[in-house]
Design an enzyme around this catalytic site. Structure first.
Site: not given
Length: 739
Positions: A175-176, A312
């Site tokens: 998931c770049a 995150c």
């Protein structure tokens, strides 16, 4: 080269009729109002449900919760990471420490004392720094404005980096986008600038077609032949194949980054709107997707390889619960690695082993057995910790790492490192002769022969229970393509007519990898030539129908029609200069530091501007305090009476700083001579700065169509080493500054 992050997020406030103190409508903000918090005045940084949830989960050490919440309400400090070839990174670090950091030290802006930037204690070689400077503060002082311009221009000029890494690793970033972590992965492959083609590569994937182009923009700045950008759903990213020893094998990755979509409550310091949008339902909805992506990742991980799972988010539903589900279903094939020794200065909290699940209405559940059937679609058994104490202890969830904002003035983050000890259970149950390890191309992309139990999250993996010995899987469905239709990737053959004139013109060495050169068209003249590594070529040729490739390779040559009369229709491209340099044996000038300044501050300087004998002068130069302690390679164009560096604007600024020339513009975009730091006796250099700052990459396109210079006439040969007084045709070449 700097990668700057967390400089504040801007949002356009609502237009109001009344005027502010400066006489402007409130909706029309000045640039000084564009810092952290601008446009968010209506957002109160309070969320009682958030505080209640994390107080109950006890992820914050006892007695620190108020400090934790206070840190969450403060703006995130600006952080900068120095990238580039290892030697270039050290030059930029020296400039920062000796010039900019000293200038901002002890400054006071609007009553606020500016703290000198400090290195991140856990980041190697002092190549990452943080400061309390915001975008607004950076623009309050002329000295800070110069520092801000330095950060912006260096961020746009990126080469390769400094980490010690195994260059043979095959890496997948699942998931770049937008690409900051991908950039670090590419940099690691290029830790040794003497190796133009590391054996490893990075395949960067994202499900969003538009964000893939943002990813391409990031990757292109790195000028690497070892990066490929693809566009797929990470939870079903296709299995790839490659030729090895004359046999087609499945491609398993040595390293995988699985930075999954998450609720993002660790980013509240930067994304302030999370305060009003946060609810536990975000985590509950994402949990299943996160597991599916992680499962697909470990399936494609090589035995002995490592996968980093990260979010995150601070929520254990997205963090430890996903890791526990992976470990339980792996039946010992996966284990958590202890990564604490890798970053000894990083402060973190160990993973937790006990947590509860809360609905958005505030109802708590401690175990799956307590969940009402009416909520079984929203709450799944994998969201809870294992109930077996021995199984829970064997998982070693404490090896997970949760970074809390108040410990090192950062955002919130979670990371876990998984090591694959054996094939996943559903991959090792193929009948003899049908094992994926044997590279059977008929093996379908989805896992087979896994017994599906009730409430098992892996039921989404489309399992087929028929025996693969007597049952042939259906042919794969045609891949659905979304977004823009990409131009093809066409590899040149060794006998392509393009090569002989190019090889003769640049005296390419015999080991130049012709088969790695590609173009983006089947027909017509080839406008640009690109190069990829041998391994990526292997992947492209064997999977063109299985994956949607957005971009790959680095541009090495661009067509210049006027060059045909001189024997070569292709000029060098600065993007690929470091890739090509090891193979070019002709058309190289060795120049001095002063010559570099002339070439990069004047658009088309006459040859007389250079030293009488550039090559000999470079040899005679003694130690120069302003000279960089590393080589600089530039591609250039030599005309009959002039010479130019064919280098984009921001790269010019980057190299100029390396040789001691500082470029600064005032807030109106005009050059400020009084603030431009030019070595004594370089008035003519300063005169060229205004031209340099407006030089854009589109000039390269103009040169391709119109030729380089009007004075380029007269057939006179050019030697392999050019000096400052030589004459000759308009022809491309390299200039080289030795240490």
């Amino acid at each position: 080269v700097l990668c700057v992050s967390n400089m504040g997020r801007k949002n356009r406030p609502r237009q109001r009729a009344q005027q502010n103190r400066d006489g402007r409508a409130e909706g029309k903000r000045s640039r000084d109002d564009a810092g952290w918090g601008a446009g968010y005045s209506e957002i109160i940084k309070e969320n009682k449900l958030f505080e209640h949830y994390y107080t109950e989960l006890k992820i914050v050490p006892e007695g620190e919760f108020e400090e934790f919440m206070q840190a969450m309400r403060e703006p995130l400090p600006a952080t900068m990471r120095i990238t580039g070839y290892k030697s270039h990174a050290k030059e930029i670090l020296h400039t920062l420490k000796e010039k900019y950091f000293k200038e901002v030290q002890d400054l006071e802006v609007d009553g606020q004392k500016i703290e000198a930037p400090q290195p991140l204690s856990w980041y190697p070689d002092e190549l990452a720094w943080h400061t309390n400077l915001s975008r607004k503060i950076l623009r309050k002082s002329p000295l800070l404005e110069k520092f801000h311009q330095f950060l912006v221009s260096e961020t746009e000029s990126v080469n390769k980096n400094q980490w010690n890494f195994v260059p043979q690793h095959k890496i997948l970033d699942m998931c770049a986008a937008p690409g900051s972590k991908t950039a670090q992965l590419i940099e690691m492959l290029h830790s040794d600038m003497d190796i133009p083609f590391p054996e490893g590569f990075v395949i960067a994937n994202d499900v969003d077609n538009k964000r893939c182009y943002l990813l391409v923009h990031q990757a292109k700045r790195l000028n690497s032949p070892c990066i490929m950008v693809v566009n797929h759903d990470a939870s079903s990213i296709p299995r790839l194949y490659f030729d090895q020893d004359g046999k087609k094998d499945i491609l398993f990755y040595d390293r995988i980054l699985c930075d999954v979509p998450c609720s993002g409550d660790g980013t509240m310091r930067k994304n302030i709107d999370v305060w009003k949008k946060w609810t536990t339902s975000n985590s509950l909805q994402l949990h299943g997707l996160q597991i599916r992506i992680a499962v697909r990742g470990v399936e494609q991980l090589a035995v002995g390889g490592r996968m980093v799972y990260s979010t995150c988010s601070l929520n254990p539903i997205e963090d430890e619960a996903v890791i526990a589900a992976l470990l339980e279903k792996s039946e010992g094939a996966l284990e958590l690695a202890d990564a604490s020794a890798d970053l000894p200065g990083l402060k973190y909290m160990p993973g937790i082993t006990s947590w509860k699940v809360m609905t958005k209405e505030g109802q708590w559940f401690s175990d799956w057995s307590e969940v009402l059937k009416s909520r079984h679609t929203q709450i799944r058994p994998t969201m809870f910790p294992p109930t077996d104490p021995e199984k829970l202890a064997s998982m070693k969830l404490e090896r997970c790492m949760r970074i809390l904002p108040h410990h090192q003035n950062t955002g919130g983050f979670f990371v876990a490192v998984l090591v694959k000890k054996a094939p996943m259970p559903w991959n090792r149950r193929y009948p003899k002769g049908e094992s994926p390890a044997e590279g059977n191309p008929s093996v379908p992309d989805t896992p087979d022969l896994l017994e599906v139990k009730k409430d098992d999250v892996f039921a989404v993996l489309h399992i087929d229970m028929k025996c693969s010995v007597c049952y042939s899987p259906p042919p794969p469905k045609k891949m659905k393509l979304f977004g823009f239709k990409e131009d093809p990737f066409v590899f040149l053959t060794e006998d392509d007519p393009i090569f002989p004139p190019v090889q003769a013109f640049y005296d390419l060495s015999p080991d130049f990898p012709k088969l790695n050169v590609l173009t983006r068209t089947h027909e017509g003249k080839k406008r640009h030539l690109y190069m990829v590594s041998k391994e990526l070529r292997n992947v492209l040729l064997n999977n063109s129908e299985r994956m949607k490739v957005i971009n790959t390779g680095v541009k090495i040559w661009s067509r210049n029609t006027d060059g045909e009369q001189f024997g070569c229709a292709f000029r060098l491209a600065q993007e690929g200069v470091y890739t090509l340099c090891p193979y070019i044996r002709a058309r190289i000038l060795n120049i001095s530091v002063e010559d570099v300044k002339v070439l990069l501050t004047q658009e088309n300087p006459f040859l007389s501007k250079l030293g009488d004998d550039a090559h000999n002068q470079a040899k005679k130069l003694g130690p120069d305090l302003n000279a960089p302690q590393c080589p600089i390679d530039l591609c250039g164009w030599r005309g009959k009476t002039s010479i130019r560096a064919f280098v984009p604007r921001n790269e010019r600024l980057h190299y100029l700083r390396m040789v001691g020339v500082e470029v600064f513009r005032d807030k109106q975009g005009k050059r400020n001579d009084g603030s431009t730091e030019i070595p004594e006796g370089s008035a003519e250099d300063a005169e060229g700065l205004s031209q340099e700052a407006d030089l854009l990459e589109q000039e390269g396109e103009e040169m391709e169509q119109n030729g380089s210079e009007s004075n380029a006439n007269g057939p006179e040969p050019i030697g392999s080493t050019c000096d400052g007084s030589a004459t000759g045709l308009d022809t491309p070449g390299l200039v080289h500054l030795d240490k």
